[in-house]
Structures are given as C-alpha cells and as structure tokens.
Scaffold this motif. Structure first.
Motif, short mmCIF file in Angstrom:
data_model
loop_
_atom_site.label_atom_id
_atom_site.label_comp_id
_atom_site.label_asym_id
_atom_site.label_seq_id
_atom_site.Cartn_x
_atom_site.Cartn_y
_atom_site.Cartn_z
N THR A 97 -60.58 -38.77 52.54
CA THR A 97 -59.47 -37.89 52.18
C THR A 97 -59.20 -36.92 53.33
OG1 THR A 97 -60.04 -37.99 49.83
CG2 THR A 97 -58.61 -36.19 50.53
N LEU A 98 -57.94 -36.83 53.73
CA LEU A 98 -57.54 -35.91 54.79
C LEU A 98 -56.80 -34.72 54.21
CD1 LEU A 98 -57.14 -35.19 57.82
CD2 LEU A 98 -54.95 -36.43 57.68
N ALA A 99 -57.29 -33.52 54.50
CA ALA A 99 -56.54 -32.29 54.22
C ALA A 99 -55.68 -32.04 55.45
CB ALA A 99 -57.48 -31.14 53.95
N ASP A 100 -54.47 -32.53 55.43
CA ASP A 100 -53.62 -32.56 56.62
C ASP A 100 -53.06 -31.18 56.92
OD1 ASP A 100 -52.12 -33.72 58.78
OD2 ASP A 100 -50.36 -33.50 57.50
N GLU A 101 -53.40 -30.65 58.10
CA GLU A 101 -52.94 -29.31 58.47
C GLU A 101 -51.46 -29.29 58.86
OE1 GLU A 101 -54.54 -26.78 57.91
OE2 GLU A 101 -56.67 -26.99 58.29
N TYR A 102 -50.93 -30.39 59.35
CA TYR A 102 -49.54 -30.41 59.78
C TYR A 102 -48.56 -30.26 58.62
CZ TYR A 102 -50.77 -31.90 64.56
OH TYR A 102 -51.26 -31.99 65.84
N THR A 103 -48.93 -30.81 57.46
CA THR A 103 -48.00 -30.83 56.33
C THR A 103 -48.50 -30.08 55.10
OG1 THR A 103 -48.96 -32.90 55.53
CG2 THR A 103 -47.09 -33.07 57.05
N CYS A 104 -49.76 -29.64 55.12
CA CYS A 104 -50.38 -29.02 53.94
C CYS A 104 -50.34 -29.98 52.76
CB CYS A 104 -49.72 -27.69 53.59
SG CYS A 104 -50.67 -26.74 52.38
N THR A 105 -50.75 -31.21 53.02
CA THR A 105 -50.87 -32.21 51.97
C THR A 105 -52.24 -32.86 52.03
OG1 THR A 105 -49.92 -33.95 53.36
CG2 THR A 105 -48.40 -32.75 51.92
N THR A 106 -52.65 -33.45 50.92
CA THR A 106 -53.88 -34.22 50.88
C THR A 106 -53.52 -35.70 50.91
OG1 THR A 106 -54.51 -32.58 49.23
CG2 THR A 106 -56.14 -34.21 49.79
N ILE A 107 -54.11 -36.44 51.83
CA ILE A 107 -53.76 -37.84 52.03
C ILE A 107 -55.00 -38.70 51.82
CG2 ILE A 107 -52.78 -39.55 53.61
CD1 ILE A 107 -51.52 -37.16 55.12
N THR A 108 -54.86 -39.71 50.98
CA THR A 108 -55.95 -40.67 50.77
C THR A 108 -55.89 -41.74 51.85
OG1 THR A 108 -55.92 -40.30 48.38
CG2 THR A 108 -56.97 -42.32 49.16
N PHE A 109 -56.98 -41.88 52.59
CA PHE A 109 -57.05 -42.88 53.65
C PHE A 109 -57.86 -44.08 53.18
CE2 PHE A 109 -59.65 -44.76 57.06
CZ PHE A 109 -58.64 -45.23 57.90
N VAL A 110 -57.30 -45.27 53.35
CA VAL A 110 -58.00 -46.53 53.09
C VAL A 110 -57.73 -47.44 54.28
CG1 VAL A 110 -58.23 -48.53 51.58
CG2 VAL A 110 -57.71 -46.28 50.59
#
Length: 240
Positions: free
Chosen positions: A123-136
């Motif tokens: 899981t990425l807490a993306d600093e560029y967009t302030c979103t949480t992204i599930t990585f697979v």
C-alpha cells in the motif's frame, strides 16, 4: 484502489517541531511531518531519505548556492545516458525499483524465492495526491505505482548532467534522495517538468518536494533556470 484524504494544511516550521502523537486514517493530516513544513496525508509512509529532511531556511540557503542559467538543448539525451534502468548500484542484490517500493510501501509482501527483493504487493500513501493506492505486481497493475525521479533525468541532462561522468549520472538516476514511489498517472503528467511548470497537486507536500529538488541539484552540481529558482524560493519562503 484509491482513497482520498481531505486537504492537508501546511504547518509552520515551528509547529512541525512539535510532533504530535500518531493518529490514524485521514485524521493524520494534523500530524506534523518534517521541518520543511509538510504534513503526511496518511500515516505509515516512512521518511524517504535522511538527506531529504531539513528546514525551509536551510533549503533557501542551499538554493542560493545553485547557479542560475538557461536550459541547455536536449540534444543527445537518452535514458541510457544514465546507465541501465534500475541498476543494483548499492549491490544489495535488489534492483533500485524494488528498493524504493520496499522503502515507500507499507503492508508489503514479496515474491517467493527472491530473498525479499521483488515486491509483490503493498500500500502506498502517495504524497503527490494524498491518496492511498493498492499496489499489486502484474502486467496490468504495476504501473499504478511508478518510481518518480524528483529531478527528472531529462531536466538534469539540460541543466548540467551532460558534463557529469557516466558513473555519476548512474548514481543520480538511482539515488534514493531523487526517487519516490508515486501515483502512476500523476507521475506521467509530471513528465520532465521542473518546479516552474509542475508541482504536486497535494499543496502540503510542496515544501518537501522542492527542498528535495534543491538537495539533488546541489549534490550533483546541476543548475536551475530563473523561473525554476523563483518558483522554489517562493514555495520555501511560505514554509517558514
């Protein structure tokens, strides 16, 4: 999958020194992060690199040591000028892309038989967009999380990297200071832009972002354009 946090309020450097207790979920937007004035969107993302930390005043001082020149022609630029993509420059047995995924993702799993080298999910807490992204990891899914060069290699090429040795350019391309896991579409939109033409949509991360660009350019003896200098200075002045 993405989840979006509310807008993050930029904190002053003084407030950032008063680190709050850990919070959960999007409430973490109130938690101070780094002396440059940023706050994390989501808890759990580790500090990207010790060299990236510091206060806005120090970054402004460093910025004034960087030469201001015009952009050189892009003639001769190819990705190969910076060595093989994602080389194992630290000789830990893992390529740089997986090193950065392992650094920036939380709740990671690794592909079996790779000695915990190849990141399979996380899981990425993306600093560029302030979103949480599930990585697979997968042919159709890996691109959702990309590894961004904070100072794009094409931009570096046009601002001094042509004069660096091939070995030094390879170091730049694989330096953790200059690398961040990021939302794929946002990274693609950034392209090879500098701070005069692109900044992270998450305004609360812009202080750290331009401070990191400043650190990278100083470390590798690169220069900035006048417009880039003014953009970085304007942001840092608002972070103090």
């Amino acid at each position: 999958m993405k989840t979006t946090c509310p807008p993050v309020k930029v904190l002053t450097a003084a407030t950032a020194l008063m680190l709050a207790a850990s919070l959960v979920g999007c409430d973490a937007t109130a938690h101070a992060f780094e002396a440059v004035g940023s706050a994390p969107c989501i808890p759990g993302r580790p500090t990207a690199d010790p060299e990236a930390t510091g206060d806005a005043a120090s970054a402004l001082v460093q910025l004034e040591t960087i030469p201001v020149k015009g952009r050189a022609p892009k003639t001769g630029y190819t990705r190969d000028e910076f060595g093989p993509a994602w080389a194992d420059v630290d000789h830990n047995g893992c390529d740089t892309r997986n090193d950065i995924l392992a650094r920036d993702l939380i709740d990671k799993t690794f592909k079996a038989g790779t000695n915990n080298c190849v990141v399979a999910s996380g899981t990425l807490a993306d600093e560029y967009t302030c979103t949480t992204i599930t990585f697979v990891r997968g042919q159709d899914t890996s691109s959702k999380v990309q590894i961004d060069h904070v100072v794009p290699l094409s931009d570096a090429w046009q601002k001094g990297a042509q004069q660096l040795s091939g070995e030094r350019r390879e170091e730049l391309a694989n330096d953790p200071l200059n690398l961040m896991a990021a939302d794929g579409p946002t990274n693609a939109a950034k392209g090879d832009s500098d701070a005069a033409t692109w900044l992270p949509p998450n305004k609360a991360f812009r202080c750290e972002y331009v401070a990191r660009q400043t650190s990278v350019k100083a470390k590798y003896s690169l220069w900035v354009t006048q417009a880039e200098h003014d953009s970085i200075a304007g942001i840092l002045e608002g972070c103090k």
